[in-house]
Design an enzyme around this catalytic site. Structure first.
Site, PDB file in Angstrom:
ATOM      1  N   ASP A  37       3.797  -7.213 -10.034  1.00 44.86           N
ATOM      2  CA  ASP A  37       4.348  -6.725  -8.776  1.00 44.86           C
ATOM      3  C   ASP A  37       5.858  -6.605  -8.869  1.00 44.86           C
ATOM      4  OD1 ASP A  37       5.016  -6.529  -5.820  1.00 44.86           O
ATOM      5  OD2 ASP A  37       2.865  -6.913  -5.682  1.00 44.86           O
ATOM      6  N   ASN A  86      -3.938  -1.072  -8.511  1.00 50.55           N
ATOM      7  CA  ASN A  86      -3.808  -1.009  -7.060  1.00 50.55           C
ATOM      8  C   ASN A  86      -2.416  -0.586  -6.601  1.00 50.55           C
ATOM      9  OD1 ASN A  86      -4.383  -1.980  -4.108  1.00 50.55           O
ATOM     10  ND2 ASN A  86      -2.604  -3.172  -4.766  1.00 50.55           N
ATOM     11  N   TYR A 151       0.954  12.410  -1.979  1.00 48.49           N
ATOM     12  CA  TYR A 151       0.016  11.291  -2.049  1.00 48.49           C
ATOM     13  C   TYR A 151      -1.359  11.760  -2.516  1.00 48.49           C
ATOM     14  CZ  TYR A 151      -2.657   7.181  -0.591  1.00 48.49           C
ATOM     15  OH  TYR A 151      -3.486   6.081  -0.571  1.00 48.49           O
ATOM     16  N   LYS A 155      -3.562  10.585  -5.894  1.00 47.80           N
ATOM     17  CA  LYS A 155      -4.882   9.963  -5.845  1.00 47.80           C
ATOM     18  C   LYS A 155      -5.934  10.823  -6.530  1.00 47.80           C
ATOM     19  CE  LYS A 155      -3.606   6.162  -3.993  1.00 47.80           C
ATOM     20  NZ  LYS A 155      -3.683   4.901  -4.790  1.00 47.80           N
ATOM     21  N   THR A 186      -3.318  -2.543   7.134  1.00 43.75           N
ATOM     22  CA  THR A 186      -2.410  -3.406   6.389  1.00 43.75           C
ATOM     23  C   THR A 186      -1.054  -3.418   7.096  1.00 43.75           C
ATOM     24  OG1 THR A 186      -1.559  -1.612   5.014  1.00 43.75           O
ATOM     25  CG2 THR A 186      -3.547  -2.744   4.229  1.00 43.75           C
TER      26      THR A 186
END
Length: 254
Positions: A37, A86, A151, A155, A186
């Site tokens: 991360d 992820n 985006y 994907k 989220t």
């Protein structure tokens, strides 16, 4: 019996949102979790919670768009049984509102970041006799969503790479699948609404929730449960597939 006992799992972007839910569930199911991360401090908070509950986890401060950093992190881990790609960022805007820098930022994190992790991990899995790879795609990979040009591009690439890895490395006992969530509640979603629709937060949250036929957004832990299944031995006969987890968005939105 723990579903991931003695497995080593690398999870990119595991310090928040969906990645946090996956990290916590995998650790609870016996995996030794390694979170890659950019925000090491936030990820350390997740690790501290995992360890407090008796799990095993470690943070590796890492910019997934930097191949050298990713390779170094994976080398320090050693054995890898599971990779979850992820890490990702979002962009709102159509083609004309997507600048070159916007496009490159999305590509570098979402696409190149996944490539870098695959590039680092696949040889390790080959030498260890196999493994399971899960890539976080999106419904945006297969349906047109307004104002998500960059985006959606990223994907779609994730989906394609996942299928390619499944085809090329089946002989090495490496499974590769992707999952395609619709909207997931989220902190990012809350921040997005607050930034773009000040004073209209409640109305926009309801509107976005109801864009799923089921009438709500997914919870991160629901995504994590599907990830757990696909990365466990329960899914040993499953590779080269994408699994929408979308509250009926793709097929029932009519």
């Amino acid at each position: 019996m723990l579903k991931l006992a003695n497995k080593v799992a690398v999870i990119t972007g595991g310090g928040s949102g969906i990645g946090q839910a996956i990290s916590e569930l995998f650790a609870a199911e016996g995996a030794r979790v390694h979170i890659l991360d950019l925000n090491a401090a936030v990820a350390q908070h997740v690790v501290d919670g995992i360890v407090a509950r008796g799990g095993t986890a470690q943070v590796h401060a890492c910019n997934v768009s930097d191949q050298e950093e990713v390779v170094s992190a994976v080398e320090s881990i050693g054995r890898v049984d599971i990779l979850v790609n992820n890490a990702g960022v979002a962009h709102v805007g159509n083609l004309e509102k997507c600048t070159e820098s916007d496009f490159e930022r999305i590509f570098n994190v979402n696409v190149k970041g996944a490539y870098n992790a695959l590039y680092a991990v696949v040889p390790v899995m080959k030498s260890n006799g196999g493994g399971a790879i899960l890539n976080l795609a999106s419904i945006a990979a297969v349906v047109g969503i307004a104002d998500r040009f960059a985006y959606s591009m990223s994907k779609g690439a994730i989906y394609a790479m996942s299928m390619s890895i499944a085809r090329d490395y089946m002989k090495d006992n490496i499974r590769s699948n992707s999952i395609s969530p619709a909207r997931v509640h989220t902190p990012f979603v809350d921040g997005f609404i607050a930034k773009n629709y000040p004073g209209q937060e409640s109305e926009m949250f309801e509107k976005l929730s109801k864009s799923q036929p089921i009438g709500r957004m997914a919870r991160p832990e629901e995504i994590a449960k599907l990830a757990l299944f696909l990365c466990s031995d329960d899914a040993a006969f499953i590779t080269g597939n994408d699994y929408p987890i979308d509250g009926g968005f793709i097929k029932l939105n009519n």
